[in-house]
Design an enzyme around this catalytic site. Sequence first.
Site, PDB file in Angstrom:
ATOM      1  N   CYS A   1       0.871  -1.176   0.000  1.00  0.00           N
ATOM      2  CA  CYS A   1       0.000   0.000   0.000  1.00  0.00           C
ATOM      3  C   CYS A   1       0.910   1.229   0.000  1.00  0.00           C
ATOM      4  O   CYS A   1       2.046   1.155  -0.453  1.00  0.00           O
ATOM      5  CB  CYS A   1      -0.980  -0.025   1.175  1.00  0.00           C
ATOM      6  SG  CYS A   1      -0.241   0.213   2.808  1.00  0.00           S
TER       7      CYS A   1
ATOM      8  N   ARG B   1      -3.589  -0.464   5.420  1.00  0.00           N
ATOM      9  CA  ARG B   1      -4.116  -1.509   4.533  1.00  0.00           C
ATOM     10  C   ARG B   1      -3.222  -2.729   4.413  1.00  0.00           C
ATOM     11  O   ARG B   1      -3.696  -3.861   4.597  1.00  0.00           O
ATOM     12  CB  ARG B   1      -4.383  -0.932   3.136  1.00  0.00           C
ATOM     13  CG  ARG B   1      -5.518   0.061   3.110  1.00  0.00           C
ATOM     14  CD  ARG B   1      -5.695   0.665   1.740  1.00  0.00           C
ATOM     15  NE  ARG B   1      -4.596   1.600   1.442  1.00  0.00           N
ATOM     16  CZ  ARG B   1      -4.488   2.277   0.304  1.00  0.00           C
ATOM     17  NH1 ARG B   1      -5.386   2.118  -0.652  1.00  0.00           N
ATOM     18  NH2 ARG B   1      -3.479   3.111   0.123  1.00  0.00           N
TER      19      ARG B   1
ATOM     20  N   ASP C   1      -7.785   3.952   1.180  1.00  0.00           N
ATOM     21  CA  ASP C   1      -6.890   4.224   2.301  1.00  0.00           C
ATOM     22  C   ASP C   1      -7.664   4.854   3.451  1.00  0.00           C
ATOM     23  O   ASP C   1      -8.205   5.947   3.313  1.00  0.00           O
ATOM     24  CB  ASP C   1      -5.773   5.162   1.839  1.00  0.00           C
ATOM     25  CG  ASP C   1      -4.640   5.276   2.844  1.00  0.00           C
ATOM     26  OD1 ASP C   1      -4.772   4.765   3.979  1.00  0.00           O
ATOM     27  OD2 ASP C   1      -3.615   5.887   2.487  1.00  0.00           O
TER      28      ASP C   1
END
Length: 167
Positions: free
Chosen positions: A18, A24, A131
């Site tokens: 990520c 994440r 996100d």
Amino acid sequence: MTRSPSPSDPLYRVLIVCTGNTCRSPMAAGALRRMLGADTERIAVESAGTAAWEGQPATETAISVAAGAGVDISEHRSRRVTPMMVRASDLVLVMERSHAGAVSSLGAAPDRTHVLSEWPEPGEPALPVSDPFGASIEAYEECWRRINHHLERVVPQIRDASRARSA
């Protein structure tokens, strides 16, 4: 010299990427390890970020949401993705297309790099893994749900590839 995945390597290596490696990707790595269960003896799961600050813990909310599902990511520390990491991985799962471009520029093989929500094809690109950094707990919970939803589709692919490696 960098390592490339090798049929002689007993471990199948999955790298989840990520941006900051504090939300994440650590949640996804933890969820994937839990889903794989005993298969983690032959499948290594790691995470990294395209713009990560080295050594940062997962966010408190990510830790809390994962813990609510029985996944402990409290020991996680962030790290920036490197050419060696992507070249050593059998599979690179990214959260966004921009991450795919970033890992490609580091040498990740296009045929082994996939956006989590889009793989295996046709995937579910209408359910991106957004996100949650700096957002509400509800955003983290939705992120967690989407990660798990997509991983349920991905786990059989990983298990099959791992078994093919050891056959």
